[in-house]
Design a protein around this motif. Structure first.
Motif, mmCIF file in Angstrom:
data_model
loop_
_atom_site.group_PDB
_atom_site.id
_atom_site.type_symbol
_atom_site.label_atom_id
_atom_site.label_comp_id
_atom_site.label_asym_id
_atom_site.label_seq_id
_atom_site.Cartn_x
_atom_site.Cartn_y
_atom_site.Cartn_z
ATOM 1 N N THR A 116 -0.477 6.824 -1.370
ATOM 2 C CA THR A 116 0.618 5.861 -1.502
ATOM 3 C C THR A 116 1.372 5.654 -0.200
ATOM 4 N N CYS A 117 1.131 6.530 0.778
ATOM 5 C CA CYS A 117 1.951 6.488 1.994
ATOM 6 C C CYS A 117 1.135 6.459 3.285
ATOM 7 N N ASN A 118 -0.191 6.526 3.176
ATOM 8 C CA ASN A 118 -1.020 6.557 4.378
ATOM 9 C C ASN A 118 -2.143 5.534 4.293
ATOM 10 N N MET A 119 -2.653 5.125 5.464
ATOM 11 C CA MET A 119 -3.777 4.198 5.593
ATOM 12 C C MET A 119 -4.659 4.668 6.741
ATOM 13 N N TYR A 120 -5.877 4.166 6.797
ATOM 14 C CA TYR A 120 -6.731 4.507 7.929
ATOM 15 C C TYR A 120 -6.207 3.814 9.180
ATOM 16 N N ASP A 121 -6.233 4.547 10.284
ATOM 17 C CA ASP A 121 -5.637 4.070 11.532
ATOM 18 C C ASP A 121 -6.607 3.156 12.282
#
Length: 601
Positions: A116-121
């Motif tokens: 819910t708080c991270n994505m792939y960079d």
């Protein structure tokens, strides 16, 4: 019959009555209530009481519940995830895009879900040919959301957290709002509880009504400033308990003994109807601002009926303000179609042997061993009821499925709970009802702890949580009634305030229990609640029984209250002859002096 013969007959009657009272293990002070004789002249079960109970006990409980609880739904956080640009350049579904752009995390059930708080960079908009691109080219590095969040709008168009992104790094913003509310409730209960016993229930009622309604309405327009939103939410918490307590206490003190559970029932049902109506309103409106306005304004409308709010004549008499008490009783008598012609001198004569108690605020509740014991147990009971209530309510809006129906189920079960609670309390006593309800709640927690992590039992978890909420409402009804009946008139609102102070002090933990249950382990809240239920059930057995006993008026009566109660016993109604003879016993000859010429002013 000669004077001597009349004296002998009177003596035998008094002796016979004393024997019956002894046989029932009741103090004379637990039966003899001169105030009820006065209220009967003004009407203690008439039109005024009916009007008062419908408008200020049930009606205000309905609107006050809306104002107090609407913030819970408005602060709900729906499912959310990082917004990752680029899906518009593909034919992927939302589920496929999330699977491609978002890492996985373990939820509170131990199941893998999208973060819910991270994505792939990486920048997915730079990919021009998706036909040759495959997942092996994706970086393993992750970063926090760079482009805001997307929210599931299945149930809401918006809530306060979705409008202001109170998630992830700000995910404690919502929890802190609830905590601030609990803290200010502690402070407000301390201040306004003692004000109610020192300066009157009526003054505290009006202060509470203004603060509560204005505080909530102002908070609606200042959500963009988190600091001001917290302040306004705190102002609501400051006075919300006394908003409900003051009118209920007045209603209790101007009504007959057998109506006490009825008045508590009126308030409890009013509250539950309000909390049942509330989620349906949000489900229909879908937008938090319109929902908050609709559910906040009705409380302020109670000011229209302010002329019908009286000061408690029982409290005025305890303060030796006989003239003011007569004025209030004449107001009641006028609406009830009665003629209240008791004079100030007659009233002073009736209460000539009673002195005004010198009290020292909350400290006076620990002035005697028996009263101190009752205070401690009542305080702990309030703590268990409060922390379980708010944990279950907050947790229900974060359970799987329709959040409105989850909230509604938790609310609508309260109404039959109050019906059952009133019946059990009036039949088997408050002490038995309180204790058994706690123990059954403890037992109901066990299967939740055992099966909560298994999604196959999701429906069973909802049903059990709803059943615990049913028992919680039943216990709340009984504890609230016990609290009103155990403390003396001069300390009644202070005693109830102490209960709410302790309840809200421990209730501060409820938002964190929910946070723990939604982010760490779904079973965690029930481990703690189950332990509290068990301790509450054991402690409740040591409280005195209050059924069929008059409200204590003095500190001395409160210190002796329940002194002869047997541990394993159910209450029995007093014999009619005892109640009748008590009105004629030598201990209250003042009542026979009403309206006699020699006692006229």
């Amino acid at each position: 019959m000669t004077e001597k013969q009349e004296h002998n007959v009177s003596s035998r009657k008094a002796s016979k009555t004393s024997t019956k009272v002894h046989e029932m293990d009741l103090e004379e002070s637990e039966l003899n209530d001169p105030f009820q004789a006065l209220m009967e002249k003004a009407g203690n079960h008439g039109r005024y009481q009916t009007l008062y109970n419908y408008v200020f006990v049930a009606g205000l409980a309905f609107s006050g519940a809306l104002t107090y609880m609407n913030i819970i739904l408005a602060l709900n956080i729906p499912d959310h995830w990082c917004t990752v640009p680029g899906i518009e350049n593909t034919n992927f579904t939302l589920s496929e895009w999330r699977n491609l752009t978002l890492p996985k995390q373990t939820d509170n059930r131990g199941k893998e879900t999208f973060s819910t708080c991270n994505m792939y960079d990486m920048n997915f908009t730079e990919i021009t040919d998706w036909s040759t691109w495959n997942v092996s080219q994706r970086t393993t590095e992750t970063t926090v959301c760079q482009n805001g969040w997307s929210y599931d709008q299945t149930w809401y168009d918006n809530t306060i957290p979705t409008d202001h992104n109170w998630v992830c790094a700000k995910d404690l913003f919502v929890t802190n709002v609830f905590v601030v509310g609990r803290v200010t409730e502690v402070v407000g209960s301390f201040i306004f509880g003692q004000m109610g016993d020192s300066y009157g229930r009526r003054l505290v009622f009006f202060i509470s009504l203004v603060f509560c309604s204005v505080g909530r309405m102002v908070s609606i327009v200042c959500t963009s400033s988190y600091t001001w939103f917290l302040i306004m939410s705190g102002i609501v918490g400051l006075t919300v308990n006394s908003l409900f307590q003051s009118p209920q206490i007045i209603g209790m003190e101007i009504s007959r003994e057998e109506d006490r559970s009825r008045i508590a029932f009126f308030q409890s049902v009013g509250w539950s109807v309000g909390t049942t109506f509330m989620p349906l309103m949000f489900w229909w409106l879908r937008q938090w601002k319109s929902f908050m306005w609709v559910t906040s304004v009705p409380t302020a409308l109670a000011l229209i009926f302010s002329k019908y709010v009286i000061e408690s004549p029982r409290w005025l008499i305890s303060k030796r303000r006989f003239r003011d008490a007569i004025v209030q009783m004449k107001k009641i008598a006028k609406i009830n179609g009665r003629n209240f012609d008791v004079t100030e001198k007659e009233l002073a004569e009736i209460y000539r042997q009673e002195k005004q108690d010198v009290t020292y605020g909350i400290a006076s509740l620990f002035g005697g061993w028996r009263l101190a014991r009752n205070t401690i147990i009542m305080g702990f009971s309030w703590c268990v009821v409060a922390v379980s209530y708010f944990t279950l309510v907050l947790f229900s809006s974060r359970m799987a499925g329709n959040p409105f129906l989850n909230f509604l189920y938790q609310s609508i079960v309260e109404i039959p709970a109050y019906v059952v609670g009133r019946y059990l309390g009036d039949t088997y006593g408050r002490r038995f009802t309180n204790s058994v309800s706690f123990i059954i709640s403890f037992i109901a927690c066990l299967p939740i702890i055992a099966y909560a992590t298994d999604e196959r039992y999701e429906s069973m978890m909802i049903y059990l949580a709803t059943f615990i909420k049913f028992l919680n409402a039943l216990t709340f009804f009984t504890v609230n009634l016990q609290c009103l009946e155990i403390y003396p008139t001069c300390m009644r609102q202070t005693g109830i305030a102490l209960g709410t102070i302790l309840a809200n002090a421990i209730g501060v933990l409820a938002p964190y229990l929910v946070y723990l249950g939604t982010t760490v382990d779904i079973r965690a809240p029930y481990y703690i609640l189950g332990t509290l239920f068990l301790l509450g059930g054991i402690g409740a057995t040591f409280l005195p029984e209050t059924l069929h006993k008059k409200l204590p008026d003095t500190m001395e009566e409160a210190n002796h209250f329940g002194r002869h109660d047997k541990f394993f016993s159910l209450p029995k109604p007093p014999l009619a002859s005892v109640a009748d003879e008590n009105m004629k016993m030598p201990s209250q000859p003042e009542l026979t002096k009403l309206n006699q010429a020699e006692f006229a002013p």
